[in-house]
Enzyme design. Structure first.
Site, PDB file in Angstrom:
ATOM      1  N   ASP A  50      -1.238  20.245   5.638  1.00 29.09           N
ATOM      2  CA  ASP A  50      -2.329  19.001   4.538  1.00 29.09           C
ATOM      3  C   ASP A  50      -2.822  18.397   5.824  1.00 29.09           C
ATOM      4  OD1 ASP A  50      -3.544  19.601   2.394  1.00 29.09           O
ATOM      5  OD2 ASP A  50      -3.984  17.563   2.924  1.00 29.09           O
ATOM      6  N   ILE A  51      -3.894  18.086   5.773  1.00 28.65           N
ATOM      7  CA  ILE A  51      -3.908  17.135   7.179  1.00 28.65           C
ATOM      8  C   ILE A  51      -4.714  15.783   6.196  1.00 28.65           C
ATOM      9  CG2 ILE A  51      -6.419  16.437   8.011  1.00 28.65           C
ATOM     10  CD1 ILE A  51      -7.489  19.565   8.482  1.00 28.65           C
ATOM     11  N   ASN A  62     -14.992  13.778   5.407  1.00 25.97           N
ATOM     12  CA  ASN A  62     -16.282  14.697   4.933  1.00 25.97           C
ATOM     13  C   ASN A  62     -16.786  13.289   4.082  1.00 25.97           C
ATOM     14  OD1 ASN A  62     -15.702  17.324   5.016  1.00 25.97           O
ATOM     15  ND2 ASN A  62     -14.542  17.665   3.283  1.00 25.97           N
ATOM     16  N   ASP A 120     -15.673  20.712   8.243  1.00 32.85           N
ATOM     17  CA  ASP A 120     -16.070  21.694   8.685  1.00 32.85           C
ATOM     18  C   ASP A 120     -15.132  21.900  10.591  1.00 32.85           C
ATOM     19  OD1 ASP A 120     -16.565  22.906   6.507  1.00 32.85           O
ATOM     20  OD2 ASP A 120     -18.657  23.102   7.008  1.00 32.85           O
ATOM     21  N   GLU A 143      -8.198  21.681   2.648  1.00 36.17           N
ATOM     22  CA  GLU A 143      -7.264  21.908   4.256  1.00 36.17           C
ATOM     23  C   GLU A 143      -5.679  21.966   3.965  1.00 36.17           C
ATOM     24  OE1 GLU A 143      -7.538  17.852   1.083  1.00 36.17           O
ATOM     25  OE2 GLU A 143      -8.833  20.059   1.936  1.00 36.17           O
TER      26      GLU A 143
END
Length: 221
Positions: free
Chosen positions: A96-97, A104, A113, A139
């Site tokens: 996971d980021i 965002n 994106d 993500e």
């Protein structure tokens, strides 16, 4: 003598005419064959290309080009079955980021994106040819490492983490430092459902988040 020469010339011209007819016949037949094959093969090639496009749309994440969740689960279950049959080890990773919402919120969804595509490429660049990677939502990414021990899986997971941590994502002149958290689980035998395996790896991911992010946490299965 003139008569003999005339006869020889007549014979030569006759042979030449015959050879030309044969050559023209071969050219004509070749043209017919090529035209026929082209008429048959071209639609087939177009059909196969169309089928490949449909397959990619069904199995690939449109943004990153990685496998989507459905295709990943299907292929992963085959890998799991092979591991059980061959009594080999297999590692599953959940990735996971970290703080992706900030990207965002601060830089916009277009930048978000592009960040997802950048991370996807970074992950894939560290994997072996037979490893499996997918974007399974938002993500979050999942990886299957077939025929891989826990020690090797941890080394590869750390390599993925460092590839992202030690580099900077740049978009529209904005340099953004990203990091990822990883949960890893090693399958030995007995598990027949890849979702169960990913659920255990996800627990490791959750612990990595709680412990401060940007790290790899191994779960015992």
């Amino acid at each position: 003598m003139v008569t003999q020469f005339s006869l020889l010339l007549s014979d030569y011209l006759g042979l030449l005419q015959t050879d030309l007819k044969q050559i023209l016949a071969v050219i004509l037949i070749s043209h017919i064959v090529i035209t026929t094959l082209t008429a048959m093969i071209w639609p087939l090639m177009m059909f196969l290309e169309h089928e490949q496009v449909l397959s990619d749309l069904a199995n690939r994440d449109s943004l990153t080009g990685l496998l989507n969740r459905r295709a990943f689960i299907s292929v992963s279950n085959n890998y799991l079955e092979q591991a059980n049959n061959n009594l080999t080890k297999l590692c599953a990773l959940m990735i996971d980021i970290d703080f992706f919402k900030r990207v965002n919120d601060q830089h916009g969804h277009e930048t978000g994106d592009e960040a997802l595509k950048w991370v996807a490429k970074k992950i894939k660049s560290q994997l072996r040819e037979h490893d499996l990677v997918a974007r399974i939502g938002g993500e979050e990414f999942a990886v299957i490492l077939p025929n891989t021990s826990q020690a090797k899986g941890e080394i590869l997971s750390e390599r993925i983490r460092l590839a992202i941590h030690n580099d900077s994502f740049v978009h529209n002149d904005n340099e953004i430092n990203l990091s990822i958290s990883i949960g890893i689980i090693t399958h030995k035998s007995g598990t027949n459902n890849v979702n169960e395996l990913l659920a255990e790896a996800d627990k490791g991911l959750y612990k990595a988040k709680l412990n401060g992010r940007n790290q790899v946490v191994t779960m015992a299965f």
